[in-house]
Each structure stands twice: as structure tokens, then as C-alpha cells.
Design a protein around this motif. Structure first.
Motif, PDB file in Angstrom:
ATOM      1  N   ARG A 181       0.868  -1.179   0.000  1.00 58.45           N
ATOM      2  CA  ARG A 181       0.000   0.000   0.000  1.00 58.45           C
ATOM      3  C   ARG A 181       0.907   1.231   0.000  1.00 58.45           C
ATOM      4  O   ARG A 181       1.722   1.395   0.901  1.00 58.45           O
ATOM      5  N   PRO A 182       0.778   2.108  -0.982  1.00 52.71           N
ATOM      6  CA  PRO A 182       1.719   3.224  -1.072  1.00 52.71           C
ATOM      7  C   PRO A 182       1.648   4.174   0.121  1.00 52.71           C
ATOM      8  O   PRO A 182       2.649   4.764   0.515  1.00 52.71           O
ATOM      9  N   GLU A 183       0.450   4.267   0.740  1.00 48.59           N
ATOM     10  CA  GLU A 183       0.320   5.255   1.822  1.00 48.59           C
ATOM     11  C   GLU A 183       0.899   4.765   3.147  1.00 48.59           C
ATOM     12  O   GLU A 183       1.293   5.564   3.988  1.00 48.59           O
ATOM     13  N   HIS A 184       0.948   3.446   3.376  1.00 47.00           N
ATOM     14  CA  HIS A 184       1.480   2.907   4.637  1.00 47.00           C
ATOM     15  C   HIS A 184       2.287   1.653   4.344  1.00 47.00           C
ATOM     16  O   HIS A 184       1.906   0.560   4.756  1.00 47.00           O
ATOM     17  N   PRO A 185       3.406   1.762   3.642  1.00 47.96           N
ATOM     18  CA  PRO A 185       4.127   0.558   3.244  1.00 47.96           C
ATOM     19  C   PRO A 185       4.897  -0.113   4.376  1.00 47.96           C
ATOM     20  O   PRO A 185       5.402  -1.213   4.213  1.00 47.96           O
ATOM     21  N   ASP A 186       4.964   0.550   5.550  1.00 50.34           N
ATOM     22  CA  ASP A 186       5.841   0.043   6.622  1.00 50.34           C
ATOM     23  C   ASP A 186       5.162  -0.952   7.555  1.00 50.34           C
ATOM     24  O   ASP A 186       5.810  -1.519   8.425  1.00 50.34           O
ATOM     25  N   TYR A 187       3.853  -1.159   7.440  1.00 48.20           N
ATOM     26  CA  TYR A 187       3.199  -2.192   8.258  1.00 48.20           C
ATOM     27  C   TYR A 187       2.019  -2.776   7.490  1.00 48.20           C
ATOM     28  O   TYR A 187       1.487  -2.166   6.581  1.00 48.20           O
ATOM     29  N   ASP A 188       1.642  -3.998   7.868  1.00 45.64           N
ATOM     30  CA  ASP A 188       0.544  -4.696   7.192  1.00 45.64           C
ATOM     31  C   ASP A 188      -0.802  -4.268   7.756  1.00 45.64           C
ATOM     32  O   ASP A 188      -0.945  -4.057   8.973  1.00 45.64           O
ATOM     33  N   ALA A 189      -1.775  -4.158   6.867  1.00 47.13           N
ATOM     34  CA  ALA A 189      -3.135  -3.806   7.287  1.00 47.13           C
ATOM     35  C   ALA A 189      -4.141  -4.568   6.433  1.00 47.13           C
ATOM     36  O   ALA A 189      -3.849  -4.946   5.297  1.00 47.13           O
ATOM     37  N   VAL A 190      -5.312  -4.783   6.999  1.00 51.75           N
ATOM     38  CA  VAL A 190      -6.464  -5.249   6.221  1.00 51.75           C
ATOM     39  C   VAL A 190      -7.114  -4.014   5.617  1.00 51.75           C
ATOM     40  O   VAL A 190      -7.236  -2.991   6.289  1.00 51.75           O
ATOM     41  N   ARG A 191      -7.517  -4.109   4.364  1.00 50.75           N
ATOM     42  CA  ARG A 191      -8.205  -2.989   3.714  1.00 50.75           C
ATOM     43  C   ARG A 191      -9.662  -3.352   3.474  1.00 50.75           C
ATOM     44  O   ARG A 191      -9.960  -4.392   2.894  1.00 50.75           O
TER      45      ARG A 191
END
Length: 417
Positions: free
Chosen positions: A187-197
Motif C-alpha cells: 500500500r503506497p500510503e502505509h508501506p511500513d506495516y501490514d493492514a487489512v483494507r
């Protein structure tokens, strides 16, 4: 030593069987497939387990994949501008990520159920590979102190009558389509941690994207939930996995181009990495009565089956197993009679009722105050974080989600207004 039969080897049945086994019960587990058949078969679900459910696994020392599975630290919500996909690229009107207090994880059930089943057998549990019919249970119920039914599909479910008061929907509310893929970009906006979208497309449906651990390592799940009869309800009859993925991506390009942008190089993890279907969310009577008069207790999806829109299936299954395990241990040597069964289910319903209420609310078009809440989360990180953590503890939604007055009061308390 008390003898217990568990029918069905999913999240709840296996967690319960292994938990009882660790406390010295003589447990028989019936599964219609071997561990190898499960591992090499088709994906069974999407799953994202939040902190409380993961802790139930840790408590039983069943968290075998915790170090390998991606640590999901956030949960993001995007909302497409209504109708924007009709004339050119769809636009987002809302986009934010809330941080989870404790990380979530997703482990492909093919990996987990096969591994747990092998562990159960290695620890001396009796594993019977056989599909069970009502007649089988009639026979077995005489030789076991307790029979638990956790096989959420097929003939056995029909023993448990639908509870109309707790089941507002009689038809499926979403058409489901799942693809497990390798090669999804960050994800370009938060590449530093994993998230569910969670991508909400008003009047059309939802796309969920979640990192997972599958049979071939790290992967991502693309999961469409389409309103029946709408533009996403096109997977019925699609048998070819490549066609299924191609359709998934076409719909992403049209409705959620911001997610499609990172999916241009994806490929399926394996030929079994797709799934589609639909079912009506249903709460059932927890007790099944056998022809001979014997009683069996329904577990997890058998008695409370919610739509996966809120990602609660495996969480609820884990919480049900934990509630039933505690109830069984407390019962000691006393009979597992009808009153005890109702009490055990009620113990589970204390948490499950909040899941059912919230899930059914999310299936309906959102009222204005909920849209305001989701919109405000984009400007107010504490609101985004609280919404995200509601996936772990849906009871909290009672405090700020359902009633306009409570939503307004909560937003006022955050902004100081």
C-alpha cells in the motif's frame, strides 16, 4: 475419563478437541477429509483473527504459525464516491487506517486445520475420517458423554432449527468471491506495516484485501462481497480459477482502482486458491434432537452463522470453542443435560450477539450518522483506531455506533465540541 465426540474439524471443532485433549478427556474427532486432503484442497474461507481469538490459541499453545504469518497492525477503510465508477475512474471520498492495539493474523485454514489435525492424532486422539449423518450420531450418542456438532454445512445442520427472532435475513445478503494471490504490491500510503483494507462501494458491495500465510508462504487475499443481482454478482458458474481471478481484477479496476494499481502483477497461489458462494446469515437453536431422543450441542457456525462482511467467522469460532471448553471443564462429572447445553450456548451468545447485531447492521445501507462516523475517522485518528479495534471486541460498537445520539456524543468527546 469422560468421552466426548466432536464432529467437524474446522477452527472451532479442532480448537475444542485439542483443548479437551490437553485436559485429559478422551476425545474422538470426526472429519470428512484427511489432513493431506485438506492441505491439497481448495481454500475454505477468508480468515483474519484478531487479538482475543489469537490469545485463545496461545492459551492452548496452538499458535504454531505465529512467527511466520504476517502481523496485521492496522485496519483501513476506503469508501468510493457513489456512482463515480460510471464515467471514468472511481474516486475515493474516504480513506484512512486505524491502528490495532494487538496485531491480527491470517493463516489459510488448509495450513492450520491440517496441522492441528495431525497434532491431535499425534497426541493420541482418535481421528475418524468419515462424513457423519444423523443416523451415525444417533448410534454414537449412546457411547459418548457429549456429542458436539461443528460441521457447519450439510445434513447435520438441519437438526438445529432456525431462530427467526435472531435471524432477520432469510436470503443471502452478499455473493462472495475469494482469490488467494502472490505478487500484490504494498500500500503506497502505509508501506511500513501490514493492514487489512475494507473498500466500501455504496450500493454495489465491498472488497477486502488481507495479508495471509498460505501453503506456499506469504500471500494476500482479494475478497469481493457483492450485493446479489448487482455488478459484482457474476461469479456463479465460473469454474476456471484463472477466469475467476481475471474477473476479480476487472471488477477491481472498475470499482476500486486504487487497489487494482497494486494488483497488476498478481497470480493465484495455486489452482485451489479461489472460492465463491453465498449463504443466508442464520442463528439456530443450539440443541439438536436425535431420532432416539439423544441431544447434541451445535458449535460455532452451526448455531451462529454471520456473513463474513465483518471478518468475524474464525474469531467467533475461536471464542465459541473457548466458551464451551470452560463450560465443559466446570461441569466436572455431572451430566451434560439440556439445561447445561443451553447454558453453554448462552455463555457463547454473550459475545456472539454483538457480532450478529453489528454484522447485520453492516449488511444494510449505512445510516447518515454511521457515514459521519466513518468520515470523521479520516480526520480523527482516535476514531479510526476505535473502529478498527471493534473488530476484536464488537461489543464496543454499542457505545458509539448504532444510535445517532451516542455517535454524536462520542465524536463530540473526541473533538472537544
Amino acid at each position: 475419563m469422560r468421552k466426548i465426540l466432536v464432529v467437524g474439524a474446522g477452527q472451532s471443532g479442532l480448537q475444542l478437541a485439542l483443548g479437551l485433549q490437553s485436559h485429559g478427556y478422551e476425545v474422538t474427532l470426526m472429519s470428512n477429509r484427511t489432513a493431506d486432503e485438506i492441505r491439497s484442497g481448495r481454500v475454505m474461507s477468508t480468515q483474519c483473527m484478531f487479538h482475543t481469538a489469537l490469545q485463545h490459541e496461545r492459551d492452548l499453545q496452538l499458535n504454531f504459525w505465529e512467527s511466520q504469518a504476517p502481523k496485521i497492525e492496522g485496519l483501513g477503510v476506503s469508501v468510493a464516491a457513489p456512482g463515480s465508477w460510471g464515467e471514468g475512474p472511481a474516486a475515493r471520498v474516504i480513506d484512512w487506517v486505524g491502528r490495532l492495539d494487538g496485531y491480527a493474523q491470517s493463516v489459510d485454514q488448509r495450513v492450520k486445520m491440517a496441522g492441528w489435525m495431525e497434532t491431535f492424532a499425534q497426541r493420541g486422539g482418535q481421528l475418524v475420517i468419515h462424513g457423519a449423518a444423523v443416523g451415525d450420531l444417533d448410534y454414537f450418542s449412546r457411547t459418548y458423554d457429549l456429542v458436539l456438532v461443528s460441521a457447519g454445512k450439510g445434513e447435520l445442520v438441519q437438526m438445529f432449527a432456525r431462530d427467526p427472532e435472531r435471524s432477520p435475513y432469510s436470503e443471502p445478503q452478499r455473493a462472495l468471491a475469494v482469490s488467494y494471490v502472490h505478487g500484490l504490491g504494498p500500500r503506497p500510503e502505509h508501506p511500513d506495516y501490514d493492514a487489512v483494507r475494507c473498500n466500501l462501494v455504496p450500493g454495489v458491495g465491498e472488497l477486502f484485501v488481507m495479508p495471509t500465510l498460505t501453503t506456499s508462504g506469504r500471500a494476500d487475499i482479494l475478497f469481493w462481497e457483492g450485493i446479489p443481482g448487482g455488478p459484482l454478482d457474476v461469479f456463479n458458474g465460473v469454474k476456471d480459477p484463472a477466469e475467476h481471478l481475471s474477473l476479480t481484477l476487472e471488477l477491481m479496476e472498475r470499482f476500486v482502482p486504487w487497489e487494482y494499481a497494486r494488483a497488476t502483477k498478481v497470480e493465484l497461489t495455486d489452482a485451489g486458491g479461489v472460492l465463491s458462494g453465498r449463504y443466508a446469515p442464520t442463528v439456530r437453536n443450539p440443541i439438536g434432537r436425535l431420532p432416539s431422543g439423544g441431544l447434541v450441542l451445535g458449535v460455532a457456525d452451526v448455531v451462529v452463522a454471520n456473513d463474513p462482511i465483518t471478518g468475524q467467522g474464525s474469531n467467533s469460532a475461536s471464542k465459541c470453542a473457548a466458551a464451551y471448553l470452560a463450560a465443559i471443564l466446570e461441569r466436572g462429572e455431572k451430566e451434560f443435560d439440556e439445561e447445561w447445553m443451553r447454558g453453554a450456548f448462552q455463555r457463547y451468545w454473550e459475545t456472539a450477539q454483538h457480532v450478529t447485531k453489528w454484522t447485520n447492521a453492516m449488511l444494510a445501507p449505512p445510516p447518515e450518522h454511521v457515514l459521519n462516523l466513518i468520515g470523521a475517522a479520516g480526520q480523527l485518528p482516535p476514531v479510526a483506531d476505535r473502529f478498527a479495534n471493534g473488530f476484536d471486541d464488537p461489543a464496543d460498537f454499542e457505545n458509539f455506533f448504532y444510535e445517532p445520539e451516542k455517535t454524536e456524543a462520542y465524536l463530540g468527546s473526541v473533538t472537544g465540541a
